[in-house]
Design a protein around this motif. Structure first.
Motif, PDB file in Angstrom:
ATOM      1  N   VAL A  54       0.898  -1.146  -0.073  1.00 45.11           N
ATOM      2  CA  VAL A  54       0.085  -0.015  -0.102  1.00 45.11           C
ATOM      3  C   VAL A  54       0.892   1.147  -0.028  1.00 45.11           C
ATOM      4  O   VAL A  54       1.931   1.297   0.877  1.00 45.11           O
ATOM      5  CB  VAL A  54      -0.936   0.052   1.351  1.00 45.11           C
ATOM      6  CG1 VAL A  54      -1.794   1.443   1.235  1.00 45.11           C
ATOM      7  CG2 VAL A  54      -2.005  -1.155   1.154  1.00 45.11           C
ATOM      8  N   THR A  55       0.708   2.117  -0.970  1.00 42.86           N
ATOM      9  CA  THR A  55       1.656   3.330  -1.077  1.00 42.86           C
ATOM     10  C   THR A  55       0.778   4.606  -1.500  1.00 42.86           C
ATOM     11  O   THR A  55      -0.044   4.391  -2.185  1.00 42.86           O
ATOM     12  CB  THR A  55       2.863   2.898  -2.084  1.00 42.86           C
ATOM     13  OG1 THR A  55       3.775   4.095  -2.303  1.00 42.86           O
ATOM     14  CG2 THR A  55       2.225   2.678  -3.424  1.00 42.86           C
ATOM     15  N   ASP A  56       1.677   5.497  -1.037  1.00 41.98           N
ATOM     16  CA  ASP A  56       0.822   6.605  -1.307  1.00 41.98           C
ATOM     17  C   ASP A  56       2.013   7.782  -2.346  1.00 41.98           C
ATOM     18  O   ASP A  56       1.932   8.622  -2.704  1.00 41.98           O
ATOM     19  CB  ASP A  56       0.756   7.762  -0.221  1.00 41.98           C
ATOM     20  CG  ASP A  56       1.738   7.911   0.608  1.00 41.98           C
ATOM     21  OD1 ASP A  56       2.969   7.859   0.375  1.00 41.98           O
ATOM     22  OD2 ASP A  56       1.446   8.217   1.798  1.00 41.98           O
ATOM     23  N   GLY A 105      -9.001   3.559  -2.776  1.00 44.38           N
ATOM     24  CA  GLY A 105      -7.786   3.777  -3.639  1.00 44.38           C
ATOM     25  C   GLY A 105      -8.087   2.708  -4.668  1.00 44.38           C
ATOM     26  O   GLY A 105      -9.081   1.906  -4.704  1.00 44.38           O
ATOM     27  N   THR A 106      -7.001   2.551  -5.501  1.00 45.68           N
ATOM     28  CA  THR A 106      -7.077   1.463  -6.710  1.00 45.68           C
ATOM     29  C   THR A 106      -6.055   0.524  -6.436  1.00 45.68           C
ATOM     30  O   THR A 106      -5.067   0.778  -5.550  1.00 45.68           O
ATOM     31  CB  THR A 106      -6.817   2.220  -7.905  1.00 45.68           C
ATOM     32  OG1 THR A 106      -5.485   2.899  -7.930  1.00 45.68           O
ATOM     33  CG2 THR A 106      -7.841   3.283  -8.545  1.00 45.68           C
ATOM     34  N   VAL A 107      -6.135  -0.787  -7.051  1.00 46.08           N
ATOM     35  CA  VAL A 107      -5.254  -1.676  -6.892  1.00 46.08           C
ATOM     36  C   VAL A 107      -4.509  -2.455  -8.232  1.00 46.08           C
ATOM     37  O   VAL A 107      -5.523  -2.231  -9.385  1.00 46.08           O
ATOM     38  CB  VAL A 107      -6.028  -2.990  -6.151  1.00 46.08           C
ATOM     39  CG1 VAL A 107      -5.056  -3.992  -6.030  1.00 46.08           C
ATOM     40  CG2 VAL A 107      -6.418  -2.552  -4.843  1.00 46.08           C
ATOM     41  N   GLU A 108      -3.534  -2.512  -8.502  1.00 52.36           N
ATOM     42  CA  GLU A 108      -2.882  -2.916  -9.740  1.00 52.36           C
ATOM     43  C   GLU A 108      -2.261  -4.474  -9.087  1.00 52.36           C
ATOM     44  O   GLU A 108      -2.024  -4.675  -7.994  1.00 52.36           O
ATOM     45  CB  GLU A 108      -1.977  -2.139  -9.919  1.00 52.36           C
ATOM     46  CG  GLU A 108      -2.377  -0.504 -10.545  1.00 52.36           C
ATOM     47  CD  GLU A 108      -1.313   0.463 -10.469  1.00 52.36           C
ATOM     48  OE1 GLU A 108      -0.083  -0.062 -10.467  1.00 52.36           O
ATOM     49  OE2 GLU A 108      -1.482   1.614 -10.766  1.00 52.36           O
ATOM     50  N   ARG A 119      -2.911   1.995  -4.248  1.00 51.76           N
ATOM     51  CA  ARG A 119      -2.604   3.411  -4.268  1.00 51.76           C
ATOM     52  C   ARG A 119      -3.545   4.257  -3.631  1.00 51.76           C
ATOM     53  O   ARG A 119      -4.814   4.191  -3.942  1.00 51.76           O
ATOM     54  CB  ARG A 119      -2.454   3.938  -5.899  1.00 51.76           C
ATOM     55  CG  ARG A 119      -1.252   2.791  -6.654  1.00 51.76           C
ATOM     56  CD  ARG A 119      -0.561   3.416  -7.472  1.00 51.76           C
ATOM     57  NE  ARG A 119       0.255   2.683  -8.298  1.00 51.76           N
ATOM     58  CZ  ARG A 119       1.604   2.584  -8.193  1.00 51.76           C
ATOM     59  NH1 ARG A 119       2.010   3.303  -7.178  1.00 51.76           N
ATOM     60  NH2 ARG A 119       2.399   1.764  -8.717  1.00 51.76           N
ATOM     61  N   VAL A 120      -2.845   4.724  -2.533  1.00 50.30           N
ATOM     62  CA  VAL A 120      -3.752   5.642  -1.609  1.00 50.30           C
ATOM     63  C   VAL A 120      -3.402   6.888  -1.673  1.00 50.30           C
ATOM     64  O   VAL A 120      -2.302   7.441  -2.022  1.00 50.30           O
ATOM     65  CB  VAL A 120      -3.986   4.991  -0.328  1.00 50.30           C
ATOM     66  CG1 VAL A 120      -4.539   3.542  -0.436  1.00 50.30           C
ATOM     67  CG2 VAL A 120      -2.586   5.004   0.375  1.00 50.30           C
TER      68      VAL A 120
END
Length: 181
Positions: A54-56, A105-108, A119-120
């Motif tokens: 999980v990353t910003d 957020g979204t997920v890849e 992604r947050v």
């Protein structure tokens, strides 16, 4: 008189159903809560996932596991809302939890690294959060909690979305994929 008999029978049936569901295998031979690999099929490719980041973009938190995660069959009736305390005996299905959770957020998916990348806006408040991943009719409660680590990944292909429950658990939905169990 008939109503009392019906209600008594109904009250005795719910605990029996719960005990049966808790002790036996599910319809696909899956033992609820047993550890299975997190393996998904999407776009014609099978991928085993053993890492979530999980990353910003500034920092990254991650959960890394190798021995699988607790698997649950989500293709079932939601009995968690049944009154009289009986509902507490049943696990709330992922789809119900997803509807109640807040978008985050979204997920890849990075298939080459067996990694989901969420992604947050701000990763810091998510430190220590637990996570559940769902694909098709199954979900996995990941072992461990988000901890500092994992390089903020360059990217992968779009795979789904991330939400957060009221209790702080992260929900990852992979709608274009199915679980391989």
């Amino acid at each position: 008189m008939h109503r009392r008999h019906f209600l008594t029978s109904l009250a005795l049936t719910f605990p029996a159903l719960s005990a049966t569901a808790a002790l036996g295998d599910g319809p696909d031979g899956i033992q609820p809560g047993a550890y299975y690999p997190v393996r998904v099929l999407g776009a014609g490719q099978s991928t085993r996932i053993d890492h979530v980041i999980v990353t910003d973009g500034r920092q990254a938190l991650s959960i890394n596991w190798r021995s699988g995660a607790a698997l649950y069959d989500e293709d079932r009736i939601d009995l968690s809302g049944v009154g009289g305390g009986i509902g507490a005996l049943f696990r709330t299905p992922f789809r119900t939890r997803w509807r109640q959770a807040l978008p985050l957020g979204t997920v890849e998916i990075d298939r080459g690294r067996n990694t989901l990348i969420a992604r947050v806006e701000d990763a810091a408040p998510l430190l220590g959060a637990a996570a559940t991943v769902a694909a098709g009719h199954f979900s996995w409660d990941l072992p461990g909690r988000l901890a500092p680590g994992g390089a903020p990944a360059a990217g992968g292909e779009p795979a789904g979305a991330l939400r957060i429950e009221e209790d702080g658990r992260l929900l990852v939905s992979l709608p274009q994929m199915v679980a391989q169990v």
